[in-house]
Write a protein that holds these residues in place. Structure first.
Motif, short mmCIF file in Angstrom:
data_model
loop_
_atom_site.label_atom_id
_atom_site.label_comp_id
_atom_site.label_asym_id
_atom_site.label_seq_id
_atom_site.Cartn_x
_atom_site.Cartn_y
_atom_site.Cartn_z
N LEU A 39 43.65 40.40 50.56
CA LEU A 39 42.70 41.67 49.43
C LEU A 39 43.66 42.17 48.57
N ASP A 40 45.18 42.23 49.25
CA ASP A 40 46.34 42.53 48.32
C ASP A 40 46.77 41.41 47.69
N CYS A 41 46.58 40.72 47.73
CA CYS A 41 46.69 39.09 46.37
C CYS A 41 45.85 40.14 45.62
N VAL A 42 44.45 40.51 45.62
CA VAL A 42 43.67 40.32 44.03
C VAL A 42 44.17 41.27 42.63
N SER A 43 43.98 41.36 41.46
CA SER A 43 44.31 42.29 40.83
C SER A 43 42.89 42.38 39.96
N TYR A 44 42.25 41.93 40.46
CA TYR A 44 40.33 42.34 39.83
C TYR A 44 39.40 42.10 40.58
N MET A 45 38.13 43.11 40.22
CA MET A 45 36.81 43.50 41.38
C MET A 45 36.25 43.46 40.46
N THR A 46 34.81 42.76 40.37
CA THR A 46 34.09 42.85 39.50
C THR A 46 32.69 43.25 39.73
N GLY A 47 32.06 43.51 39.70
CA GLY A 47 30.49 43.67 40.40
C GLY A 47 29.58 43.72 39.18
N LEU A 48 28.23 43.82 39.67
CA LEU A 48 26.90 44.58 39.23
C LEU A 48 25.78 44.49 39.40
N SER A 49 24.68 44.98 39.04
CA SER A 49 23.46 45.26 40.04
C SER A 49 24.04 46.23 41.67
N ALA A 50 23.59 45.96 42.44
CA ALA A 50 23.69 46.74 43.79
C ALA A 50 25.40 46.53 44.25
N THR A 51 26.32 45.80 43.84
CA THR A 51 27.18 45.29 44.67
C THR A 51 28.44 46.70 43.50
N THR A 52 27.67 46.88 43.03
CA THR A 52 28.78 48.06 42.36
C THR A 52 28.11 49.50 43.26
N TRP A 53 27.17 49.64 43.80
CA TRP A 53 26.74 50.40 45.02
C TRP A 53 27.86 50.79 45.91
N THR A 54 28.25 49.57 46.66
CA THR A 54 29.24 49.12 47.55
C THR A 54 30.89 49.45 46.20
N MET A 55 31.05 49.00 45.59
CA MET A 55 32.41 49.21 44.80
C MET A 55 32.93 51.15 44.51
N ALA A 56 31.78 51.52 44.41
CA ALA A 56 31.48 53.31 43.43
C ALA A 56 31.81 53.66 44.88
N LYS A 57 30.75 53.21 46.01
CA LYS A 57 31.41 53.77 47.54
C LYS A 57 32.93 53.90 47.70
N LEU A 58 33.95 52.49 47.61
CA LEU A 58 34.57 52.59 48.17
C LEU A 58 35.59 53.10 47.16
#
Length: 843
Positions: A376-395
């Motif tokens: 996870l620390d190797c990741v620079s970008y994370m993209t989401g749409l629809s309901a995965t944006t719920w997870t991202m916004a929460k985190l």
């Protein structure tokens, strides 16, 4: 036009401030030809003479057409002009001339619409000719015959004359696709001049079409000698006209100095470009009031960013994040030496797909595994749409979420997913929704049903209303401590299938913008009102729950979307959603240049076709936001811009008058109803992504989203690896596939949502006992089973099963992920060595 002794060009020159520079023109002086000019001036005067038509088609069976021609060029004027009507004639002749001031740096498309005048019903539009004015060169007078129907020899004859306006220039800002033009500010002053007037109050209405304000009302108190001012912002060189609805009394028009009795309860129009507005000019004087105008320079610096490069904040983030990524890669890949951040650190992105609560839950399991592996620390970008944006916004409510143990916030998500949603419909919550929506409307937002849906989502995921905003997530990336979150949706148009019109819109904590146009606004300004790139009215930033309602708008699907996503042929239905357009020729043929568009003829469909089109393309609900592109115009060579061409895929891309720069609102829908992917932001060449971890959570076919986006990239020339799978693989999907081909394309690690070895193993290389076999049976292949997209509540058992499955699938394919990362590092090193060798050779 009008009865002035000066020609339109002379009146324009006299009214413009360039005269202060010492340049003078004699009356009726001939302009220089294009060959005489060292540089083509930006502003030109276009004269369009509508001569006549031959063999005009009939609008009905009873008589010949009562014909007139409408002229519309929105880049020059927002007002339509039209010829007189010639009644019952097959070969009408007009010989009427119309004048436009055009900016040659923008794409000027003149629309000539042939109409039939009707007495009892609205006028019929028979056809429209769209002509690119760039075909006409300065100093030329060209008479053209447009072939409307070669079989019946139906033709429209038009004469064009284009003349340079010497000494007049305009400051523009452009990224090669969009153009921001100079804006002027017009002050309209209304003064009470007779305190003995029998009236106590006077009401005035002023309109400047094409301005930001459009219409303003002014009232003055006649007993106190008051004065009021209305202000309009408009394109400086757009031939503005001030329309006034004034009180009824004996008046005279100030600039004509002619006293006359007028019924001023009906609108009166004053042409402003013929006046010297550098000083105060009285345009109307009544017995007890006067109206005067004065022009000032309008807004200067843009409040949006025109450019396809990354914003400064994101570039700073990447610089900081590469330090984190370099250290993480050294750990997980057991490298002997540090990676050089600028050249050897690959950019890794995680992308997700839609799937309701299923995708929200599955993403939790995937991220937990990536954290445990140190990836996870190797990741620079994370993209989401629809309901995965719920997870991202929460985190991202936690500024350090990826540095802390994810089991804490995932436990909170589990609590909300497994509880009943009936409380969201309680009386207290309904009152809360009403209060929030009323406040949102008062702030200036345009309400839609998705706003209520966003509040419902907020209620599902929080114990009490959340006030987090997208810009608040800047705190979670300001030190490069987490991947940069990016959210995706589509901008659409009414009466168009998603197949025919769609535009990618990306959201980051820093900016919101269009990939195709290279136009971005600060995230805190999204939803505010803009004109020509200037912020005109600041509206408070939306809470992120309203954006979640937009990103996951499950109510935006129309019939054509459903047909497309089933994988069946939509050709039969699709043809009913398209207009009738084709290229036509004009005579004599003009020399062609790459950026010039061919002349197009558009014929309106009948009533039945229009009704069917509306039925097929109607979307139950779309999210509506103020259009921050409003007023901007397209560059004359926008279709040659590589960045625009990478993302252009709508039937309107060659019809600039119909694109969204003219619209007041954006209409945003869930991306999943076109392609269930959040990949577009991370394949932007400016982001230089080297590895994509594609986490698929869609229902039904696990390969369809990948196939659709692979085809999309191939069609648009976007570097993307070939994703061919054998028939056996498609029938029996594994947990992970790695696709790699050209060095220009990123490495893709694709994770379909499958339950493969998880049925027998509870952890990598750890078999299940007889009593644990039931925990390995996760039915994710059936889209109507316990993980249906429509389900908003899971049992605790089903939540744990899905979470553990996605957690396991990542852990079990650790080696494939690490190999993809290792290959990316080697690629970067080889690329650096090649660059160094090339530099040494050149020196």
């Amino acid at each position: 036009m009008g009865s002035s002794a000066y020609s339109p060009l002379d009146r324009f020159v006299r009214a413009n401030p360039y005269r202060k520079t010492g340049i003078r023109r004699k009356k009726h002086e001939r302009l220089h030809s294009a060959e005489d000019e060292p540089e083509v001036p930006q502003l030109c005067w276009l004269a369009v003479k509508i001569i006549g038509m031959r063999n005009l088609r009939k609008a009905d069976l009873l008589s010949h057409t009562d014909c007139y021609v409408k002229l519309w060029m929105p880049t020059a004027s927002c007002q339509e002009a039209q010829t007189k009507t010639v009644n019952n004639c097959r070969n009408p002749v007009w010989n009427e001339t119309f004048h436009f001031i055009i900016q040659r740096e923008v794409k000027n498309i003149l629309e000539l619409t042939i109409c039939d005048k009707d007495t009892c019903t609205s006028d019929d539009q028979l056809l429209t000719v769209r002509f690119d004015v760039a075909k006409i060169q300065p100093g030329e007078k060209v008479c053209l015959n447009f072939e409307l129907n070669p079989e019946s020899q139906e033709e429209l004859e038009v004469e064009f004359l284009l003349e340079n306006i010497p000494g007049v220039s305009e400051n523009i800002i452009t990224n090669g696709v969009l153009v921001s033009r100079e804006v002027s500010s017009l002050e309209v002053h209304v003064n009470e001049t007779n305190m003995k007037s029998p009236y106590t109050r006077r009401d005035f209405t002023f309109t400047v079409k094409g301005s930001y304000e459009e219409t303003q009302d002014v009232s003055i108190d006649c007993r106190q000698g008051s004065s009021e001012t209305a202000r309009f912002h408009y394109v400086k060189h757009s031939q503005p006209r001030l329309h006034m609805t004034l009180p009824k009394e004996c008046s005279f028009c100030g600039h004509h100095s002619a006293r006359r009795q007028m019924d001023l309860s009906s609108p009166l129009a004053v042409s402003l470009h013929s006046l010297d507005l550098s000083k105060k000019v009285t345009v109307m004087r009544g017995e007890s009031y006067e109206v005067s105008v004065k022009e000032e320079d309008g807004c200067q610096n843009l409040d949006l960013r025109l450019g396809f490069d990354l914003c400064a904040e994101e570039q700073d983030f990447i610089s900081k994040r590469k330090k984190v990524v370099a250290a993480a890669l050294k750990r997980v890949l057991h490298l002997d030496e540090d990676l050089q951040e600028d050249e050897q650190v690959p950019v890794v992105a995680v992308m997700t797909t839609a799937g309701g609560v299923r995708s929200m839950t599955a993403m939790c399991g995937s991220l937990l595994a990536l954290q445990e592996l140190g990836i996870l620390d190797c990741v620079s970008y994370m993209t989401g749409l629809s309901a995965t944006t719920w997870t991202m916004a929460k985190l991202y409510e936690d500024p350090y979420w990826s540095q802390n143990d994810l089991r804490g916030p995932l436990g909170d998500i589990k609590e909300h997913v497994t509880k009943s949603k009936l409380h969201c419909f309680s009386l207290d919550h309904m009152k809360y929704y009403e209060k929030e929506l009323c406040e949102r409307k008062q702030e200036g937002h345009k309400l839609s049903f998705t706003d209520l849906w966003g509040l419902f989502i907020d209620c599902m995921l929080h114990h009490q209303g959340s006030t987090h905003k997208l810009s608040d997530q800047q705190l979670a990336v300001n030190q490069g401590q987490n991947p940069l979150p990016m959210y995706l949706c589509l901008n659409v148009k009414d009466d168009f299938s998603t197949l025919d019109f769609k535009e990618w819109v990306e959201f980051t904590p820093y900016e919101v913008g269009f990939l195709k146009y290279g136009a971005f606004v600060r995230s805190e300004d999204f939803g505010s009102e803009f004109f020509m790139g200037h912020l005109m009215k600041k509206i408070p930033e939306s809470h992120i729950c309203f954006l979640e309602g937009t990103w996951s708008n499950i109510f935006s699907q129309n019939f054509m979307d459903a047909v497309y996503l089933t994988g069946h042929s939509e050709d039969f239905w699709h043809r009913w959603t398209r207009g009738t357009e084709h290229d036509i020729e004009e005579h004599p043929a003009l020399p062609k240049k790459p950026h010039e568009q061919t002349t197009c003829l558009s014929i309106p469909r009948g009533c039945l076709s229009n009704t069917l089109r509306e039925m097929l393309t109607e979307r139950p609900v779309v999210s509506t936001y103020h259009n921050f592109l409003k007023g901007l115009q397209l560059h004359n060579k926008y279709l040659e811009n590589e960045s625009f061409c990478m993302w252009k895929d709508t039937v309107l891309d060659s019809s600039p008058n119909q694109l969204n720069e003219m619209g007041d609102y954006l209409k945003l829908i869930d991306t999943a109803f076109f392609i269930n992917t959040s990949c577009p932001p991370i394949v932007r060449p400016e982001r230089k992504v080297d590895v994509i971890l594609h986490l698929n959570y869609s229902g039904g076919s696990q390969t369809l989203p990948l196939d659709l986006f692979s085809d999309y990239c191939l069609e648009h020339g976007i570097p993307f690896p070939s994703t061919e799978l054998s028939q056996e693989d498609r029938e029996h999907l594994k947990e992970c596939y790695v696709f790699e081909d050209s060095l220009e394309a990123p490495i893709l690690a694709y994770f379909p949502l499958v339950c493969d070895t998880f049925q027998k193993y509870k952890a990598p290389n750890v078999k299940r006992g007889p009593t644990e076999m039931e925990q390995g049976r996760v039915d994710v292949s059936n889209c109507v089973g316990p993980y249906s997209t429509a389900l908003l509540t899971y049992s605790e058992e089903n939540f744990n099963k899905l979470l553990n499955l996605c957690h396991y699938n990542i852990l079990n394919n650790k080696n494939l992920i690490l190999q993809a990362l290792r290959t990316a590092v080697q690629r970067k090193k080889r690329s650096k060595n090649c660059s160094s060798a090339q530099s040494s050779k050149c020196s």
